[in-house]
Design an enzyme around this catalytic site. Structure first.
Site, PDB file in Angstrom:
ATOM      1  N   CYS A   1       0.867  -1.181   0.000  1.00 26.08           N
ATOM      2  CA  CYS A   1       0.000   0.000   0.000  1.00 26.08           C
ATOM      3  C   CYS A   1       0.898   1.223   0.000  1.00 26.08           C
ATOM      4  O   CYS A   1       1.511   1.561   1.008  1.00 26.08           O
ATOM      5  CB  CYS A   1      -0.913   0.007   1.219  1.00 26.08           C
TER       6      CYS A   1
ATOM      7  N   GLU B   1      -4.266   0.676  -5.175  1.00 28.73           N
ATOM      8  CA  GLU B   1      -3.401  -0.447  -5.530  1.00 28.73           C
ATOM      9  C   GLU B   1      -3.245  -0.475  -7.051  1.00 28.73           C
ATOM     10  O   GLU B   1      -4.196  -0.194  -7.782  1.00 28.73           O
ATOM     11  CB  GLU B   1      -3.973  -1.777  -5.050  1.00 28.73           C
TER      12      GLU B   1
END
Length: 223
Positions: free
Chosen positions: A2, A105
């Protein structure tokens, strides 16, 4: 991994959610938080109470002589927190909740510029990601700072269509245990399972564009 996320909800709302002290002024919404920028987190203060604080991201290990590190410390893998020499100590003693409204993402297409996807709760509610934090002090004296990393885990059914990792998102029932300084690592590992995909959604977004004069990053254009 992340490496980007968003926090648009005011800190006062996160303070209400966690019943934490909040001495921060109102923070502008951030639609694209990047490593190197401060993030909002809930932790246990030196006085033993919950507080909201701004922490530097990524995590800088206390043994580093400079305020940078040769390690990749944006994220900490949930599966190796007890075995990693880098993460074992903060996992045992310095855990936090990192405030967010969504996260990004990339999808690996083999191209240099990977298409990005934004994931958030369908009801629009904010949430907390599991985090680790620590204090870095200059070895020769001077002003130090607190920094943090986001704990990641395997993806749920929604994120898994795009990326093999996602933040470890903690539900409200787990916040107290995660922050409890007396909690044992073995008890905490079970909290780091992927959050259910039910109630979550993701959509394709454009590429990062610019910073405005106030240093607030603009939202990415949906495509």
């Amino acid at each position: 991994m992340c490496g980007r996320f968003a926090r648009t909800t005011p800190p006062q709302r996160f303070a209400e959610m966690t019943q934490a002290q909040c001495d921060l002024d109102d923070l502008p919404p951030r639609y694209n938080i990047l490593p190197g920028q401060p993030v909002l987190a809930c932790r246990i203060s030196a006085d033993g109470v919950r507080e909201l604080a701004l922490l530097r991201w990524p995590y800088i290990p206390p043994f580093e002589k400079q305020p940078k590190t040769r390690y990749s410390t944006i994220n900490a893998k949930a599966e190796t927190l007890t075995s990693s020499r880098l993460w074992r100590f903060p996992f045992q003693h310095f855990r936090c909740l990192i405030a967010a409204d969504g996260f990004y993402e990339p999808r690996d297409t083999g191209e240099k510029r990977k298409p990005q996807y934004y994931f958030h709760r369908q009801d629009g509610q904010p949430f907390f990601m599991a985090g680790l934090w620590g204090r870095w002090e200059p070895p020769e004296g001077g002003e130090g700072f607190d920094s943090c990393a986001i704990v990641t885990t395997e993806p749920n059914s929604v994120v898994g269509e795009i990326h093999p990792r996602m933040p470890a998102i903690l539900l409200a029932a787990a916040w107290g245990q995660w922050l409890d300084p007396e909690a044992k690592p073995g008890q905490l590992q079970s909290l780091l399972q992927p959050v259910s995909g039910e109630g979550w959604e993701g959509f394709h977004v454009g590429y990062y564009t610019r910073l405005d004069a106030s240093k607030v990053i603009e939202p990415w254009e949906a495509t």
